[in-house]
Write a protein that holds these residues in place. Sequence first.
Motif, PDB file in Angstrom:
ATOM      1  N   LEU A  71       0.852  -1.190   0.000  1.00 62.14           N
ATOM      2  CA  LEU A  71       0.000   0.000   0.000  1.00 62.14           C
ATOM      3  C   LEU A  71       0.887   1.239   0.000  1.00 62.14           C
ATOM      4  CD1 LEU A  71      -2.649  -0.945   2.711  1.00 62.14           C
ATOM      5  CD2 LEU A  71      -2.974  -0.883   0.261  1.00 62.14           C
ATOM      6  N   THR A  72       0.516   2.214  -0.817  1.00 63.57           N
ATOM      7  CA  THR A  72       1.248   3.471  -0.884  1.00 63.57           C
ATOM      8  C   THR A  72       0.310   4.601  -0.504  1.00 63.57           C
ATOM      9  OG1 THR A  72       2.588   2.573  -2.675  1.00 63.57           O
ATOM     10  CG2 THR A  72       2.667   4.950  -2.341  1.00 63.57           C
ATOM     11  N   ALA A  73       0.754   5.445   0.422  1.00 61.62           N
ATOM     12  CA  ALA A  73      -0.044   6.593   0.856  1.00 61.62           C
ATOM     13  C   ALA A  73       0.742   7.863   0.568  1.00 61.62           C
ATOM     14  CB  ALA A  73      -0.365   6.487   2.336  1.00 61.62           C
ATOM     15  N   ARG A  74       0.128   8.759  -0.187  1.00 64.83           N
ATOM     16  CA  ARG A  74       0.811  10.012  -0.520  1.00 64.83           C
ATOM     17  C   ARG A  74      -0.160  11.192  -0.553  1.00 64.83           C
ATOM     18  NH1 ARG A  74       2.707   8.100  -6.353  1.00 64.83           N
ATOM     19  NH2 ARG A  74       4.032   7.081  -4.902  1.00 64.83           N
ATOM     20  N   SER A  75      -1.278  11.058   0.158  1.00 60.38           N
ATOM     21  CA  SER A  75      -2.310  12.093   0.123  1.00 60.38           C
ATOM     22  C   SER A  75      -1.959  13.318   0.957  1.00 60.38           C
ATOM     23  CB  SER A  75      -3.636  11.532   0.637  1.00 60.38           C
ATOM     24  OG  SER A  75      -4.016  10.431  -0.139  1.00 60.38           O
ATOM     25  N   TYR A  76      -1.105  13.136   1.958  1.00 60.01           N
ATOM     26  CA  TYR A  76      -0.826  14.226   2.897  1.00 60.01           C
ATOM     27  C   TYR A  76       0.580  14.777   2.712  1.00 60.01           C
ATOM     28  CZ  TYR A  76      -5.029  12.387   5.021  1.00 60.01           C
ATOM     29  OH  TYR A  76      -6.315  11.960   5.224  1.00 60.01           O
ATOM     30  N   ARG A  77       0.850  15.902   3.397  1.00 55.84           N
ATOM     31  CA  ARG A  77       2.131  16.582   3.251  1.00 55.84           C
ATOM     32  C   ARG A  77       3.202  16.043   4.184  1.00 55.84           C
ATOM     33  NH1 ARG A  77       1.824  22.424   1.395  1.00 55.84           N
ATOM     34  NH2 ARG A  77      -0.102  22.510   0.215  1.00 55.84           N
ATOM     35  N   THR A  78       2.808  15.298   5.212  1.00 48.94           N
ATOM     36  CA  THR A  78       3.799  14.823   6.182  1.00 48.94           C
ATOM     37  C   THR A  78       3.887  13.301   6.167  1.00 48.94           C
ATOM     38  OG1 THR A  78       2.202  14.663   7.997  1.00 48.94           O
ATOM     39  CG2 THR A  78       3.333  16.782   7.708  1.00 48.94           C
ATOM     40  N   GLN A  79       5.059  12.812   6.555  1.00 48.34           N
ATOM     41  CA  GLN A  79       5.272  11.368   6.650  1.00 48.34           C
ATOM     42  C   GLN A  79       4.312  10.741   7.651  1.00 48.34           C
ATOM     43  OE1 GLN A  79       9.315  10.611   7.788  1.00 48.34           O
ATOM     44  NE2 GLN A  79      10.089  10.756   5.690  1.00 48.34           N
ATOM     45  N   GLU A  80       4.127  11.409   8.774  1.00 46.63           N
ATOM     46  CA  GLU A  80       3.304  10.844   9.849  1.00 46.63           C
ATOM     47  C   GLU A  80       1.855  10.670   9.413  1.00 46.63           C
ATOM     48  OE1 GLU A  80       2.950   8.767  12.976  1.00 46.63           O
ATOM     49  OE2 GLU A  80       4.869   9.659  12.481  1.00 46.63           O
TER      50      GLU A  80
END
Length: 137
Positions: A71-80
């Motif tokens: 799974l890849t998550a890239r919707s937000y600006r921060t790693q957390e």
Amino acid sequence: MTPDELVAHALTLVEESFIASAGPGGQNVNKVATAVQIRLDVFALRLPPPVFHRLKELAGSKLTAKGEIVLTARSYRTQEQNREDARKRLSDLLRDAMNLPAKRAKSRLNRVGKVQRLAGKKIRGTVKAGRGKVNLD
């Protein structure tokens, strides 16, 4: 094993890696790897066969040939935030796989309903038969 225990166990087996993201973040995107990619070896979970097959169906293309869910998550600006998003999506996927689908109750048509259905089909058949070519002989 309950769904919550499975999710807790799975989250201990997750491998995380951070990659460059193409999402929001301006110039920060070019400098910091904010997107997170998580991998989970499904075979390490030792799931019962029905749960494994449901998970395999639900995961679809996210499941690799080696048996890893990626799974890849890239919707937000921060790693957390991306890490939380990926972990939440994984836990939702596992919970859905643990839920048994509801059994479908067989419906049974009674004799009167069957007679009415067949009568309606007969009427439709005569209507359609009347639409054929007209024979003038």
